[in-house]
Enzyme design. Sequence first.
Site, PDB file in Angstrom:
ATOM      1  N   SER A  56       0.850  -1.187   0.000  1.00  0.00           N
ATOM      2  CA  SER A  56       0.000   0.000   0.000  1.00  0.00           C
ATOM      3  C   SER A  56       0.886   1.238   0.000  1.00  0.00           C
ATOM      4  CB  SER A  56      -0.886  -0.002   1.240  1.00  0.00           C
ATOM      5  OG  SER A  56      -0.060   0.140   2.388  1.00  0.00           O
ATOM      6  N   ASP A  94      -1.279  -1.883  -4.042  1.00  0.00           N
ATOM      7  CA  ASP A  94      -2.619  -1.810  -3.473  1.00  0.00           C
ATOM      8  C   ASP A  94      -3.061  -0.335  -3.461  1.00  0.00           C
ATOM      9  OD1 ASP A  94      -4.865  -2.777  -2.162  1.00  0.00           O
ATOM     10  OD2 ASP A  94      -3.933  -2.786  -0.173  1.00  0.00           O
ATOM     11  N   GLU A 146     -11.397  -0.427  -9.429  1.00  0.00           N
ATOM     12  CA  GLU A 146     -12.419  -0.487  -8.373  1.00  0.00           C
ATOM     13  C   GLU A 146     -13.663   0.277  -8.782  1.00  0.00           C
ATOM     14  OE1 GLU A 146     -11.180  -0.187  -4.315  1.00  0.00           O
ATOM     15  OE2 GLU A 146     -13.123   0.500  -3.608  1.00  0.00           O
TER      16      GLU A 146
HETATM   17 ZN    ZN Z   1      -8.318  -2.054   0.040  1.00  0.00          ZN
END
Ligand code: ZN
Length: 332
Positions: A56, A94, A146
């Site tokens: 991340s 991420d 997403e």
């Molecule tokens: Zn996530």
Amino acid sequence: MTSYKELGLVNTREMFAKAVAGGYAIPAFNFNTLEQMQAIVQAAVETKSPVIMQVSKGARNYANGTILRYMAQGAVEYAKELGCENPQIVLHLDHGDSFELCKECIDNGFSSVMFDGSSLPYEENIRITKQVVEYAHAHDVTVEAELGVLAGVEDEVQAEESHYTKPEEVVDFSTRSGCDSLAISIGTSHGAYKFTPEQCTRDPKTGKLVPPPLAFDILHEIEKKLPGFPNVLHGSSSVPQDEVDTINAHGGKLPDAVGIPEEQLREASKSAVCKINIDSDIRLAMTAAIRKHFDEKPGDFDPRQYLKPARENMKKMYIHKIVEVLGSNDKL
Ligand SMILES: [Zn+2]
């Protein structure tokens, strides 16, 4: 420019195709530390599971992106040393928040990137996802997009309210953006406090919170619209209450931490979900082991003394997730 192929890593394309066909999901574990990396590799090798090691923005800030890339290369070599002839390890970004960040990661050895445009207007999300896809595919790197918004807090990613993915948008979005997989919102949430007590009911026997169920109707609707397309669940820790209890029994303070029940994730893995992100449960496993160690052995001060049981407890958790929740064991 460093290609992930030079590092021995793989992208997600074949891995996801097999997972969709086989009715299981690939584990995606976030990592920041040496001990997490070692435990992930040991668990993946022992269970013969492919694995996604993901980074991340918070991890890049904490550990440095270059170091994490060499750790992923180290993970491949370590897996071979442990006897795995053909490790299937993905290094994944991420929640990439810009084309520039995704490009930088692709140029520096990542085999898969996520562009998270879920907070952008729909057309803008498509436009930037497509831009990432074009660059990524030119380098044989796969892209997760997403659609829909997850609530909760994850490093710098946070949203107050969730919005379920609209099944009527998934075909248009995936076709026009060209993404390889899609993170969807069906009621999972980031962090160790996924739901407020008001959103839950309480088990009268244990007093523990019982979370609302995942929206399987939406998942099945998405599956119908996009048969065989890989879907991804973020925020899918289960917040095991034994780890929470251990933390609280040894000086911690995590009242009413609650996650997604493992049975529901197992059910999702069997259908169109082929990647499940788990981070908080590993944090809990590490913290529980360290708190217990300090409580029982207050004289210890060598970090190896408490990081060793922490690593063991994380490995146990990784193996449990792979075998009991995702079903990705014996797939190499
Ligand atoms: Zn996530």
